[in-house]
Scaffold this active site. Structure first.
Site, PDB file in Angstrom:
ATOM      1  N   LYS A 175       1.393   7.555   2.919  1.00 63.30           N
ATOM      2  CA  LYS A 175       0.938   6.499   3.853  1.00 63.30           C
ATOM      3  C   LYS A 175       0.880   5.191   3.064  1.00 63.30           C
ATOM      4  O   LYS A 175      -0.078   4.921   2.355  1.00 63.30           O
ATOM      5  CB  LYS A 175      -0.438   6.879   4.401  1.00 63.30           C
ATOM      6  CG  LYS A 175      -0.794   6.294   5.762  1.00 63.30           C
ATOM      7  CD  LYS A 175      -0.839   4.794   5.857  1.00 63.30           C
ATOM      8  CE  LYS A 175      -2.050   4.136   5.286  1.00 63.30           C
ATOM      9  NZ  LYS A 175      -1.966   2.649   5.288  1.00 63.30           N
ATOM     10  N   GLY A 228      -5.775   1.516  -4.528  1.00 67.94           N
ATOM     11  CA  GLY A 228      -6.213   0.461  -3.611  1.00 67.94           C
ATOM     12  C   GLY A 228      -7.529  -0.114  -4.075  1.00 67.94           C
ATOM     13  O   GLY A 228      -7.902   0.005  -5.243  1.00 67.94           O
ATOM     14  N   THR A 232     -12.524   0.775  -0.461  1.00 65.84           N
ATOM     15  CA  THR A 232     -11.775   1.821   0.247  1.00 65.84           C
ATOM     16  C   THR A 232     -11.815   3.120  -0.559  1.00 65.84           C
ATOM     17  O   THR A 232     -11.962   4.205   0.012  1.00 65.84           O
ATOM     18  CB  THR A 232     -10.297   1.412   0.444  1.00 65.84           C
ATOM     19  OG1 THR A 232     -10.236   0.048   0.798  1.00 65.84           O
ATOM     20  CG2 THR A 232      -9.629   2.247   1.508  1.00 65.84           C
ATOM     21  N   GLU A 250      -7.110   5.057  -8.252  1.00 67.29           N
ATOM     22  CA  GLU A 250      -6.751   3.888  -9.085  1.00 67.29           C
ATOM     23  C   GLU A 250      -7.223   2.670  -8.310  1.00 67.29           C
ATOM     24  O   GLU A 250      -6.632   2.319  -7.281  1.00 67.29           O
ATOM     25  CB  GLU A 250      -5.232   3.829  -9.298  1.00 67.29           C
ATOM     26  CG  GLU A 250      -4.621   5.056  -9.967  1.00 67.29           C
ATOM     27  CD  GLU A 250      -4.888   5.124 -11.456  1.00 67.29           C
ATOM     28  OE1 GLU A 250      -5.501   4.191 -12.008  1.00 67.29           O
ATOM     29  OE2 GLU A 250      -4.495   6.127 -12.075  1.00 67.29           O
ATOM     30  N   CYS A 284      -3.468  -5.498 -10.115  1.00 64.89           N
ATOM     31  CA  CYS A 284      -4.815  -5.018 -10.456  1.00 64.89           C
ATOM     32  C   CYS A 284      -5.164  -5.309 -11.917  1.00 64.89           C
ATOM     33  O   CYS A 284      -6.324  -5.395 -12.286  1.00 64.89           O
ATOM     34  CB  CYS A 284      -4.907  -3.524 -10.172  1.00 64.89           C
ATOM     35  SG  CYS A 284      -3.626  -2.592 -11.029  1.00 64.89           S
ATOM     36  N   GLU A 387     -13.836  -9.038  -7.818  1.00 60.27           N
ATOM     37  CA  GLU A 387     -12.368  -9.109  -7.797  1.00 60.27           C
ATOM     38  C   GLU A 387     -11.906 -10.087  -6.715  1.00 60.27           C
ATOM     39  O   GLU A 387     -12.265  -9.941  -5.548  1.00 60.27           O
ATOM     40  CB  GLU A 387     -11.767  -7.720  -7.529  1.00 60.27           C
ATOM     41  CG  GLU A 387     -10.249  -7.729  -7.658  1.00 60.27           C
ATOM     42  CD  GLU A 387      -9.593  -6.387  -7.330  1.00 60.27           C
ATOM     43  OE1 GLU A 387      -9.970  -5.781  -6.316  1.00 60.27           O
ATOM     44  OE2 GLU A 387      -8.701  -5.966  -8.092  1.00 60.27           O
TER      45      GLU A 387
HETATM   46  P1  NAP Z   1      -6.957  -1.268   0.260  1.00 56.01           P
HETATM   47  O1  NAP Z   1      -7.336  -2.171   1.364  1.00 56.01           O
HETATM   48  O2  NAP Z   1      -7.996  -0.448  -0.376  1.00 56.01           O
HETATM   49  O3  NAP Z   1      -5.794  -0.348   0.841  1.00 56.01           O
HETATM   50  C1  NAP Z   1      -5.081   0.598   0.048  1.00 56.01           C
HETATM   51  C2  NAP Z   1      -4.452   1.623   0.952  1.00 56.01           C
HETATM   52  O4  NAP Z   1      -5.486   2.379   1.577  1.00 56.01           O
HETATM   53  C3  NAP Z   1      -3.634   1.032   2.093  1.00 56.01           C
HETATM   54  O5  NAP Z   1      -2.542   1.870   2.355  1.00 56.01           O
HETATM   55  C4  NAP Z   1      -4.627   1.053   3.229  1.00 56.01           C
HETATM   56  O6  NAP Z   1      -3.994   1.024   4.466  1.00 56.01           O
HETATM   57  C5  NAP Z   1      -5.307   2.381   2.972  1.00 56.01           C
HETATM   58  N1  NAP Z   1      -6.628   2.541   3.585  1.00 56.01           N
HETATM   59  C6  NAP Z   1      -7.483   1.595   4.032  1.00 56.01           C
HETATM   60  N2  NAP Z   1      -8.622   2.168   4.515  1.00 56.01           N
HETATM   61  C7  NAP Z   1      -8.476   3.505   4.353  1.00 56.01           C
HETATM   62  C8  NAP Z   1      -9.304   4.633   4.623  1.00 56.01           C
HETATM   63  N3  NAP Z   1     -10.521   4.511   5.169  1.00 56.01           N
HETATM   64  N4  NAP Z   1      -8.838   5.859   4.319  1.00 56.01           N
HETATM   65  C9  NAP Z   1      -7.627   6.010   3.745  1.00 56.01           C
HETATM   66  N5  NAP Z   1      -6.790   4.986   3.470  1.00 56.01           N
HETATM   67  C10 NAP Z   1      -7.214   3.748   3.754  1.00 56.01           C
HETATM   68  O7  NAP Z   1      -6.250  -2.057  -0.920  1.00 56.01           O
HETATM   69  P2  NAP Z   1      -5.158  -3.185  -0.793  1.00 56.01           P
HETATM   70  O8  NAP Z   1      -5.807  -4.417  -0.273  1.00 56.01           O
HETATM   71  O9  NAP Z   1      -3.963  -2.624  -0.097  1.00 56.01           O
HETATM   72  O10 NAP Z   1      -4.742  -3.377  -2.331  1.00 56.01           O
HETATM   73  C11 NAP Z   1      -5.411  -4.225  -3.199  1.00 56.01           C
HETATM   74  C12 NAP Z   1      -6.373  -3.455  -4.070  1.00 56.01           C
HETATM   75  O11 NAP Z   1      -5.687  -2.421  -4.747  1.00 56.01           O
HETATM   76  C13 NAP Z   1      -6.999  -4.323  -5.146  1.00 56.01           C
HETATM   77  O12 NAP Z   1      -8.362  -4.013  -5.240  1.00 56.01           O
HETATM   78  C14 NAP Z   1      -6.277  -3.887  -6.415  1.00 56.01           C
HETATM   79  O13 NAP Z   1      -6.992  -4.084  -7.592  1.00 56.01           O
HETATM   80  C15 NAP Z   1      -6.051  -2.444  -6.122  1.00 56.01           C
HETATM   81  N6  NAP Z   1      -4.959  -1.911  -6.938  1.00 56.01           N
HETATM   82  C16 NAP Z   1      -5.274  -1.056  -7.949  1.00 56.01           C
HETATM   83  C17 NAP Z   1      -4.260  -0.571  -8.778  1.00 56.01           C
HETATM   84  C18 NAP Z   1      -4.577   0.364  -9.909  1.00 56.01           C
HETATM   85  O14 NAP Z   1      -3.642   0.958 -10.430  1.00 56.01           O
HETATM   86  N7  NAP Z   1      -5.821   0.501 -10.323  1.00 56.01           N
HETATM   87  C19 NAP Z   1      -2.927  -0.940  -8.540  1.00 56.01           C
HETATM   88  C20 NAP Z   1      -2.656  -1.803  -7.494  1.00 56.01           C
HETATM   89  C21 NAP Z   1      -3.676  -2.286  -6.684  1.00 56.01           C
HETATM   90  P3  NAP Z   1      -3.761  -0.389   5.227  1.00 56.01           P
HETATM   91  O15 NAP Z   1      -3.331  -1.390   4.242  1.00 56.01           O
HETATM   92  O16 NAP Z   1      -2.712  -0.027   6.163  1.00 56.01           O
HETATM   93  O17 NAP Z   1      -5.091  -0.711   5.825  1.00 56.01           O
END
Ligand code: NAP
Length: 483
Positions: A175, A228, A232, A250, A284, A387
């Protein structure tokens, strides 16, 4: 409307809309235009995909590691042939510069499959001899893997999970982020093209609550690998834990870039600028807090601002562009709210702070913020500890190494960091005291795919990369035979 791309789910080798036939509009970050419709999938679609993954599981698990490594190699080859298309789609979908999409996103997506194919060929399971018995460790597939990925590095991060999950014999329901669905669909096309057995890789588009949450709580999903945000991640952990699923998280970061007194500024500035603003600061690992030794504070600011003011912000398809658009209007607004907060917290905006001046008309409805440098904030202010995930850095002076370490550790995050110094040994010693999963000395995002990748504190649980991925995507079973 005729140019709007219509994407489908890929379940059991079939392309299909969501069962509820609702759609989500996918918007170009650079122009604000409606570029695609994606299925707004729900638990019913997830159920179908999980069923397909279960049906395919036995046959896939019975292949040898070597045979599955060959599959990864085929996928890598097919992706490589479409590398230009990957770069174009990724740049369109995320608003990132085409050169970045080509050199990082497309290249790494291919490399991930090749790397794990190689890991599979070299993999040897352990034998532990006792005086009267032999222990043999067997690495079995976990089962159905639910893979959830964010929008900042879409195929790069998805392939980082898909490749080891397939290698170790799992079947997949993926997903991706609803905001960047394009290259996940391209990956499904590649799976079809290479004739991967039906149901081994399933793709369900949709948003987090309607499609992501049912995947994390599904009783027949055995493993969740999630990348993500931390908020979340907390929900995902709650949802996955009641079924005792294997879980890797992650999550977010608030990484420190530490500039020691002895740094060779001239040669290091390009690396420090890259660590601050790559992908519009939406990595990230980006260093969003720059800690500078007080004796070189002013000279650093001059050199840094000079370099930042030279960055080319604009048309993502232009080969010279260094910074593109932010992912969405909502994200742009969030980053702008932090810039406003910085002013309330007493910060001084040294550059940036809003949309770039003179952006061409074609991009006036896109989501833009020019690189922003903020001075004068306390290191424990909200802007310096939360962040922001955008093209925004804060600057903070320190008097000695121990103060730099104290400031670096002043957040709830613990993902990454970098130290810039001519004394590599001192940098390496300092790195040991920083509460983060990954620290670079005199470089940043210099990746060897064999090393552990992951965060401590609120930045995550578990490690991926190299043998850590192979271990996470398998169950180690010990068979002890007494002689
Ligand atoms: P996010 O809002 O947490 O979303 C990540 C994924 O989770 C998306 O596919 C999202 O779907 C899905 N999601 C949202 N709510 C969910 C739930 N309740 N249950 C299951 N899945 C759910 O993060 P983002 O805004 O896409 O990405 C930015 C974040 O990712 C930043 O905090 C960044 O630091 C972090 N990140 C971390 C790493 C690492 O390796 N540590 C790498 C890259 C990014 P939708 O988008 O369709 O809502």
């Amino acid at each position: 409307m005729s140019d709007v791309i219509q994407l489908s789910n890929f379940i059991a080798g079939n392309w299909q809309p969501s069962l509820c036939e609702h759609w989500i509009e996918n918007i170009s970050p650079a122009t604000g235009e409606h570029i695609a419709n994606i299925p707004c999938s729900t638990d019913e679609d997830i159920d179908l995909a999980v069923e397909a993954a279960i049906d395919a599981a036995d046959e896939w698990a019975q292949l040898s590691l070597k045979e599955r490594a060959d599959w990864l190699e085929r996928i890598a080859g097919a992706l490589e042939e479409r590398a230009d298309e990957i770069a174009q789609l990724e740049s369109l979908d995320t608003g990132k510069p085409i050169t970045l999409a080509r050199n990082v996103d497309a290249a790494r997506s291919v490399a991930n499959f090749r790397f794990f194919a190689e890991q599979g060929r070299e993999f040897e399971s352990e034998i532990f001899e006792m005086s009267d018995a032999t222990n043999r460790v067997l690495y079995k597939p976990v089962g159905v893997a639910g893979l959830i990925t964010p929008w900042n590095l879409p195929l790069y991060l998805l392939s980082w999970k898909v490749a080891p999950a397939l290698l170790m014999g799992n079947t997949i329901v993926a997903k991706p982020s609803e905001m960047t669905p394009m290259t996940a669909s391209l990956l499904a096309e590649v799976m079809e093209e290479v004739d991967l057995p039906r149901g081994v890789f399933n793709l369900v588009h949709g948003n987090g609550l309607d499609a992501g949450a049912p995947l994390t709580s599904h009783p027949d999903v055995d493993l969740i690998s999630f990348t993500g945000g931390t908020t979340t991640g907390r929900e995902v952990a709650k949802s996955a834990s009641s079924g005792f699923k294997k879980l890797s998280l992650e999550l977010g970061g608030k990484n420190a870039t530490i500039i020691r007194e002895d740094v060779d500024l001239e040669s290091m500035i390009p690396g420090i600028v890259r660590a601050s603003f790559l992908n519009q600061g939406q990595v990230c690992l980006c260093g969003s807090r720059i800690l500078i030794h007080e004796s070189i504070y002013d000279s650093f600011i001059d050199a840094f601002l000079n370099a930042v003011s030279d960055m080319i912000v604009g048309d993502p398809s232009d080969e010279d562009t260094e910074l593109g658009a932010l992912i969405s209007a909502a994200h742009r607004d969030k980053v702008m709210a932090y810039i406003d907060l910085a002013e309330e917290e007493g910060g001084d905006i040294l550059c940036g702070g809003g949309a770039p001046v003179g952006i061409p008309d074609a991009f006036e409805h896109g989501f833009w913020i020019s690189p922003t440098v903020i001075d004068g904030l306390s290191p424990d202010s909200r802007c310096a500890t939360e962040e922001i995930f955008g093209p925004v850095v804060t600057l903070h002076p320190f008097a000695d190494d121990s103060e730099a370490i104290e400031i670096a550790n002043m957040t709830d995050y613990g993902l990454a960091g970098s130290i810039w110094t001519q004394d590599a040994e001192a940098g390496s010693q300092m790195a040991e005291k920083i509460e983060s999963g990954m620290i670079w000395v005199n470089c940043w995002l210099h990746r060897d795919l064999r090393v552990p990748f992951g965060g401590v504190k609120n930045s995550g649980v578990g490690r991926e990369g190299g043998r850590w991925s192979l271990s996470f995507f398998s169950e180690a079973i010990n068979i002890c035979v007494k002689r």
